[in-house]
Design an enzyme around this catalytic site. Structure first.
Site, mmCIF file in Angstrom:
data_model
loop_
_atom_site.group_PDB
_atom_site.id
_atom_site.type_symbol
_atom_site.label_atom_id
_atom_site.label_comp_id
_atom_site.label_asym_id
_atom_site.label_seq_id
_atom_site.Cartn_x
_atom_site.Cartn_y
_atom_site.Cartn_z
ATOM 1 N N ASP A 18 0.834 -1.210 0.000
ATOM 2 C CA ASP A 18 0.000 0.000 0.000
ATOM 3 C C ASP A 18 0.868 1.260 0.000
ATOM 4 O O ASP A 18 1.973 1.266 0.548
ATOM 5 C CB ASP A 18 -0.903 -0.021 1.243
ATOM 6 C CG ASP A 18 -2.035 0.986 1.142
ATOM 7 O OD1 ASP A 18 -2.329 1.453 0.022
ATOM 8 O OD2 ASP A 18 -2.619 1.321 2.182
ATOM 9 N N ASN A 66 -10.507 -3.309 -6.396
ATOM 10 C CA ASN A 66 -9.751 -2.330 -7.201
ATOM 11 C C ASN A 66 -10.349 -2.109 -8.592
ATOM 12 O O ASN A 66 -10.050 -1.112 -9.253
ATOM 13 C CB ASN A 66 -8.278 -2.745 -7.361
ATOM 14 C CG ASN A 66 -7.442 -2.577 -6.111
ATOM 15 O OD1 ASN A 66 -6.421 -3.240 -5.931
ATOM 16 N ND2 ASN A 66 -7.846 -1.683 -5.217
HETATM 17 C C1 FPP Z 1 -2.150 0.085 -3.253
HETATM 18 O O1 FPP Z 1 -1.648 1.397 -3.250
HETATM 19 C C2 FPP Z 1 -1.543 -0.651 -4.353
HETATM 20 C C3 FPP Z 1 -2.254 -1.218 -5.384
HETATM 21 C C4 FPP Z 1 -3.709 -1.125 -5.470
HETATM 22 C C5 FPP Z 1 -1.584 -1.929 -6.488
HETATM 23 C C6 FPP Z 1 -0.290 -2.603 -6.200
HETATM 24 C C7 FPP Z 1 0.443 -2.707 -7.484
HETATM 25 C C8 FPP Z 1 1.793 -2.649 -7.653
HETATM 26 C C9 FPP Z 1 2.718 -2.591 -6.531
HETATM 27 C C10 FPP Z 1 2.415 -2.600 -9.029
HETATM 28 C C11 FPP Z 1 2.044 -3.665 -9.992
HETATM 29 C C12 FPP Z 1 2.161 -5.064 -9.471
HETATM 30 C C13 FPP Z 1 3.012 -6.023 -9.932
HETATM 31 C C14 FPP Z 1 2.938 -7.380 -9.356
HETATM 32 C C15 FPP Z 1 4.010 -5.770 -10.967
HETATM 33 P P1 FPP Z 1 -2.665 2.611 -3.375
HETATM 34 O O2 FPP Z 1 -2.718 2.997 -4.803
HETATM 35 O O3 FPP Z 1 -3.986 2.265 -2.767
HETATM 36 O O4 FPP Z 1 -1.929 3.694 -2.531
HETATM 37 P P2 FPP Z 1 -2.587 4.861 -1.681
HETATM 38 O O5 FPP Z 1 -3.223 4.227 -0.470
HETATM 39 O O6 FPP Z 1 -1.408 5.693 -1.319
HETATM 40 O O7 FPP Z 1 -3.559 5.581 -2.558
#
Ligand code: FPP
Length: 249
Positions: A18, A66
């Site tokens: 996250d 998501n």
């Molecule tokens: C949460 O951060 C993260 C995600 C919803 C996606 C995770 C994806 C990756 C790390 C990259 C792609 C994956 C691979 C396996 C190559 P958020 O966007 O909710 O962060 P925030 O809470 O700061 O808004």
């Protein structure tokens, strides 16, 4: 420098990655830039886990929920996932890593399936570590699907409902095919599980870390593991007796 003991390593680590969006926001960039940097962190951490000799690493890459994010962000995430699978294919195979995916894979765009499915197949006999990508994954949805299967079999007279136990249900959950997670790490400073590995989390040790995922380093992983190694896992049993109190005068 943080040192981890070679023995008593968690066998299976799950990570809720996250903080990508906030990482980008802090730099005045679009959320997509945060996911790109998060993708680089995935590469780093997979390598470290393989080097440490873990049996399994489950990464929460995309939740069932998501899909409701803005379509541009969903597309960017699917693109990064495809890029990751293409770019890492060689290293995954050379390093004897088995790639599996959990979640409702039928919802993934064809472009992702076209690179994901051949890599799952090509790596299926690999032995050193399982890398499980949770894609379009939800813990509640996974449990509901298993319950549906059991109910269908019971209705067809193939299963006696009285034989259903926590173990038989657990055995139906793809996320537990690599065993229960020993340690679940969540980056980004929030204190919740967000529908990740719900059933398997029953006795997992939890590590909540402030670090935003794109900034997550080997040292952060070692810190989480070192904290795990200092804990006493009791699984509902009683702990070791406390040292005797000093005699009172
Ligand atoms: C949460 O951060 C993260 C995600 C919803 C996606 C995770 C994806 C990756 C790390 C990259 C792609 C994956 C691979 C396996 C190559 P958020 O966007 O909710 O962060 P925030 O809470 O700061 O808004």
């Amino acid at each position: 420098m943080i040192l981890v003991e070679g023995k008593n390593l968690p066998r299976h680590i799950g990570i809720i990655m996250d903080g990508n969006g906030r990482w980008a926001q802090l730099r005045g960039e679009k959320r997509e830039a945060g996911h790109k940097a998060g993708s680089a962190a995935v590469r780093r951490i997979v390598r470290v886990c393989r080097r440490l000799g873990l049996d399994a690493l489950t990464l929460y890459a995309f939740s069932e929920q998501n899909w409701s994010r803005p379509s541009g962000e969903v597309e960017a995430l699917m693109g990064l996932l495809t890029e990751f699978l293409v770019a890492e294919r060689g290293e995954i195979l050379e390093n004897d890593i088995r790639l599996v995916a959990i979640g409702d894979l039928s919802r993934l765009p064809e472009g992702v399936r076209e690179v994901l499915d051949p890599l799952r197949k090509a790596s299926s006999d690999n032995q050193k570590m399982t890398l499980a990508l949770a894609l379009s994954y939800g813990g509640r949805e996974e449990i509901a699907a298993a319950a549906r299967d059991l109910a269908t079999e019971a209705a067809a007279g193939k299963l006696d409902p009285a034989t259903i136990t926590a173990e038989t249900l657990g055995a139906r959950l793809p996320s537990l095919s690599v065993g229960d997670p020993d340690l679940i790490i969540r980056t980004g400073g929030e204190f919740r599980i967000s529908n990740f590995l719900l059933y398997g989390a029953a006795y997992a040790e939890l590590a909540f870390m402030d670090r935003l995922w794109p900034d997550f380093t080997e040292e952060d992983l070692f810190a989480a593991i070192a904290s795990y190694q200092r804990r006493e896992r009791r699984f509902g049993l009683v702990g070791k007796p406390l040292p005797a109190a000093p005699p009172t005068a």
